[in-house]
Design an enzyme around this catalytic site. Sequence first.
Site, PDB file in Angstrom:
ATOM      1  N   ARG A  36      49.660  30.625  54.196  1.00 33.25           N
ATOM      2  CA  ARG A  36      50.646  29.894  54.998  1.00 33.25           C
ATOM      3  C   ARG A  36      50.117  28.668  55.736  1.00 33.25           C
ATOM      4  O   ARG A  36      50.901  27.937  56.346  1.00 33.25           O
ATOM      5  CB  ARG A  36      51.309  30.842  56.016  1.00 33.25           C
ATOM      6  N   GLU A  81      44.608  38.243  42.596  1.00 29.47           N
ATOM      7  CA  GLU A  81      45.924  38.643  42.064  1.00 29.47           C
ATOM      8  C   GLU A  81      45.827  38.875  40.563  1.00 29.47           C
ATOM      9  O   GLU A  81      46.452  39.790  40.022  1.00 29.47           O
ATOM     10  CB  GLU A  81      46.963  37.558  42.326  1.00 29.47           C
ATOM     11  N   CYS A 103      52.194  36.815  53.410  1.00 36.29           N
ATOM     12  CA  CYS A 103      51.574  35.677  52.742  1.00 36.29           C
ATOM     13  C   CYS A 103      50.311  35.208  53.458  1.00 36.29           C
ATOM     14  O   CYS A 103      50.345  34.847  54.641  1.00 36.29           O
ATOM     15  CB  CYS A 103      52.544  34.506  52.647  1.00 36.29           C
ATOM     16  N   TRP A 111      49.734  28.376  44.593  1.00 34.93           N
ATOM     17  CA  TRP A 111      48.731  28.581  43.537  1.00 34.93           C
ATOM     18  C   TRP A 111      48.224  30.018  43.683  1.00 34.93           C
ATOM     19  O   TRP A 111      48.524  30.725  44.661  1.00 34.93           O
ATOM     20  CB  TRP A 111      47.583  27.581  43.640  1.00 34.93           C
TER      21      TRP A 111
HETATM   22  C1  HEM Z   1      49.959  27.548  48.435  1.00 35.96           C
HETATM   23  C2  HEM Z   1      49.281  28.605  48.063  1.00 35.96           C
HETATM   24  C3  HEM Z   1      49.685  30.033  48.315  1.00 35.96           C
HETATM   25  C4  HEM Z   1      48.827  31.083  48.199  1.00 35.96           C
HETATM   26  C5  HEM Z   1      47.337  31.021  47.810  1.00 35.96           C
HETATM   27  C6  HEM Z   1      49.581  32.280  48.508  1.00 35.96           C
HETATM   28  C7  HEM Z   1      49.049  33.570  48.441  1.00 35.96           C
HETATM   29  C8  HEM Z   1      49.813  34.713  48.486  1.00 35.96           C
HETATM   30  C9  HEM Z   1      49.348  36.019  48.067  1.00 35.96           C
HETATM   31  C10 HEM Z   1      47.966  36.338  47.490  1.00 35.96           C
HETATM   32  C11 HEM Z   1      50.366  36.898  48.289  1.00 35.96           C
HETATM   33  C12 HEM Z   1      50.341  38.410  48.000  1.00 35.96           C
HETATM   34  C13 HEM Z   1      50.977  38.558  46.614  1.00 35.96           C
HETATM   35  C14 HEM Z   1      50.776  39.942  46.015  1.00 35.96           C
HETATM   36  O1  HEM Z   1      49.848  40.636  46.457  1.00 35.96           O
HETATM   37  O2  HEM Z   1      51.535  40.279  45.090  1.00 35.96           O
HETATM   38  C15 HEM Z   1      51.469  36.140  48.833  1.00 35.96           C
HETATM   39  C16 HEM Z   1      52.678  36.705  49.203  1.00 35.96           C
HETATM   40  C17 HEM Z   1      53.797  35.952  49.553  1.00 35.96           C
HETATM   41  N1  HEM Z   1      53.869  34.574  49.619  1.00 35.96           N
HETATM   42 FE1  HEM Z   1      52.331  33.268  49.491  1.00 35.96          FE
HETATM   43  N2  HEM Z   1      50.876  31.955  48.835  1.00 35.96           N
HETATM   44  C18 HEM Z   1      50.986  30.585  48.710  1.00 35.96           C
HETATM   45  C19 HEM Z   1      52.152  29.852  48.882  1.00 35.96           C
HETATM   46  C20 HEM Z   1      53.414  30.401  49.141  1.00 35.96           C
HETATM   47  C21 HEM Z   1      54.646  29.633  49.167  1.00 35.96           C
HETATM   48  C22 HEM Z   1      54.776  28.142  48.845  1.00 35.96           C
HETATM   49  C23 HEM Z   1      55.641  30.512  49.519  1.00 35.96           C
HETATM   50  C24 HEM Z   1      57.122  30.275  49.715  1.00 35.96           C
HETATM   51  C25 HEM Z   1      57.645  29.073  49.938  1.00 35.96           C
HETATM   52  C26 HEM Z   1      55.014  31.826  49.695  1.00 35.96           C
HETATM   53  C27 HEM Z   1      55.700  32.975  50.057  1.00 35.96           C
HETATM   54  C28 HEM Z   1      55.169  34.257  49.941  1.00 35.96           C
HETATM   55  C29 HEM Z   1      55.955  35.480  50.122  1.00 35.96           C
HETATM   56  C30 HEM Z   1      57.435  35.557  50.503  1.00 35.96           C
HETATM   57  C31 HEM Z   1      55.085  36.553  49.880  1.00 35.96           C
HETATM   58  C32 HEM Z   1      55.420  38.068  49.946  1.00 35.96           C
HETATM   59  C33 HEM Z   1      55.974  38.499  48.613  1.00 35.96           C
HETATM   60  C34 HEM Z   1      56.582  39.906  48.644  1.00 35.96           C
HETATM   61  O3  HEM Z   1      56.957  40.367  49.768  1.00 35.96           O
HETATM   62  O4  HEM Z   1      56.698  40.521  47.556  1.00 35.96           O
HETATM   63  N3  HEM Z   1      53.664  31.729  49.478  1.00 35.96           N
HETATM   64  N4  HEM Z   1      51.103  34.817  48.958  1.00 35.96           N
HETATM   65  N1  LIG Z   2      50.054  33.217  44.778  1.00 38.34           N
HETATM   66  C1  LIG Z   2      51.196  33.718  44.757  1.00 38.34           C
HETATM   67  N2  LIG Z   2      51.357  35.066  44.608  1.00 38.34           N
HETATM   68  C2  LIG Z   2      52.479  35.818  44.897  1.00 38.34           C
HETATM   69  C3  LIG Z   2      53.275  35.537  46.013  1.00 38.34           C
HETATM   70  C4  LIG Z   2      54.416  36.341  46.255  1.00 38.34           C
HETATM   71  C5  LIG Z   2      54.716  37.413  45.440  1.00 38.34           C
HETATM   72  C6  LIG Z   2      53.909  37.673  44.331  1.00 38.34           C
HETATM   73  C7  LIG Z   2      54.270  38.793  43.404  1.00 38.34           C
HETATM   74  N3  LIG Z   2      54.022  40.061  44.086  1.00 38.34           N
HETATM   75  C8  LIG Z   2      54.407  41.191  43.269  1.00 38.34           C
HETATM   76  C9  LIG Z   2      53.201  41.655  42.526  1.00 38.34           C
HETATM   77  C10 LIG Z   2      53.554  42.721  41.546  1.00 38.34           C
HETATM   78  C11 LIG Z   2      52.961  43.994  42.090  1.00 38.34           C
HETATM   79  C12 LIG Z   2      52.157  43.631  43.273  1.00 38.34           C
HETATM   80  N4  LIG Z   2      52.223  42.192  43.443  1.00 38.34           N
HETATM   81  C13 LIG Z   2      52.792  36.886  44.058  1.00 38.34           C
HETATM   82  C14 LIG Z   2      52.408  32.886  44.897  1.00 38.34           C
HETATM   83  C15 LIG Z   2      53.575  32.910  44.176  1.00 38.34           C
HETATM   84  C16 LIG Z   2      54.502  31.944  44.639  1.00 38.34           C
HETATM   85  C17 LIG Z   2      54.046  31.227  45.709  1.00 38.34           C
HETATM   86  S1  LIG Z   2      52.494  31.719  46.108  1.00 38.34           S
END
Ligand code: HEM
Ligand SMILES: N=C(Nc1cccc(CNC[C@@H]2CCCN2)c1)c1cccs1
Length: 365
Positions: free
Chosen positions: A69, A245, A66, A240
């Site tokens: 954070r 994405e 993420c 958000w």
């Molecule tokens: C507040 C604004 C936030 C932004 C801009 C943000 C942005 C992102 C982005 C761009 C990704 C990569 C997603 C992808 O490529 O599919 C990501 C992954 C992730 N985010 Fe954040 N995030 C935010 C908040 C949060 C919150 C509130 C949580 C949990 C409480 C969180 C937990 C995670 C997790 C667990 C992943 C990895 C997902 C996976 O392994 O599939 N994020 N975040």
């Molecule tokens: N901005 C966000 N994006 C996000 C975060 C975690 C996981 C994902 C979904 N990831 C799976 C997708 C599907 C293929 C590659 N990415 C999106 C957030 C979603 C919830 C909190 S932040």
Amino acid sequence: PRAPAVDLAEAEEFLRLFHAENRVDAPVQQRLARMRYEVDTTGTYRHTPDELAYGAKVAWRNSARCIGRLYWRSLKVRDLRDVHTVSGVAAHCVEHLRMATNGGKIRPVISVFPPETPQRPAPRIWNEQLIRYAGYRNSDGSVLGDPRYTRFTEAVTGFGWRPPAARSGFDALPLVVETREEGAHMFALPPDAVHEVPITHPELPWFAELGLRWHGVPVISNMRLRIGGISYPAAPFNGWYMGTEIGARNFGDTDRYNLVPVVAERLGLDTSREDTLWRDRAVVELNRAVLHSYHQAGVTITDHHTESHRFLTHLAKEESAGRKCPVDWSWIVPPMSGSQTPVFHRYYDEEAPGPNYFGDDDATH
Ligand code: HEM
Ligand SMILES: N=C(Nc1cccc(CNC[C@@H]2CCCN2)c1)c1cccs1
């Protein structure tokens, strides 16, 4: 046979962390003794509301993939551990969407539904995200909507879900919630809970003719929250969007909406050879349109340059707090213009101790 009891080491490690990072009146030994007694007599233990809230925030702080954070302390935690029915879970998911959307000023929120316990399995949400668009496969193999969800669309159609009279590329799928007692049930999302943004371009009027739109709030609903050995499989959380994405992945991937060739043609680019870099020029315009549209609609969104700088600020804050910050470089570096962002040009620590969010593919014991 009883489900394996809670991992006592993980439980003790979390409770010590909670006491170390928060001003707690009772001595930690008292809390540890109570936890051990509960695990011995019931095979599990219950987090206090404060422990639950802090665990959800630390799990976000530990999420190595993420980039967002920096604001981990601001997570709003909804304690919904007393909601055990499919209709209760569905109603609270709709309420989550309204709270998170907040008229466009998006608030990071997590809704924590009941954990797995030996006495009772947890409710489950089968959707990857609360809002996802249907994918309709045509007889010629082409797809209207999101190709990533053709199987989910076929499954819910088999369950009795009916698409809108006039199908579009952006029809929100129903929520599917399951409990041991009631089985799986489908719930249509109220349209006014699905806030959407029409996609236009800051300089190119023809862009609006593509008829693109996307939903404002991403709410991940298929990840398991683990805190101190307790597993919460239904804990939908939102932040958000970062523009890439939508603009680079959801609209740009060839196995998603695959819009880069379409935009390149409308831009009049030479797509006959790779080395005209037509893909790169088209994906930039796609992303500029997304950022412009969300700003225009007053819906929170961030760009990958701003978010990269914020993330490095977070990293510095963690290091000065004496904490290691786990980072998965391959996810943190944005899917376009990687080396134009500062997060590209460095190495990171990888391991992530303590509370965290796990995908189904993640190796979790
Ligand atoms: C507040 C604004 C936030 C932004 C801009 C943000 C942005 C992102 C982005 C761009 C990704 C990569 C997603 C992808 O490529 O599919 C990501 C992954 C992730 N985010 Fe954040 N995030 C935010 C908040 C949060 C919150 C509130 C949580 C949990 C409480 C969180 C937990 C995670 C997790 C667990 C992943 C990895 C997902 C996976 O392994 O599939 N994020 N975040
Ligand atoms: N901005 C966000 N994006 C996000 C975060 C975690 C996981 C994902 C979904 N990831 C799976 C997708 C599907 C293929 C590659 N990415 C999106 C957030 C979603 C919830 C909190 S932040």
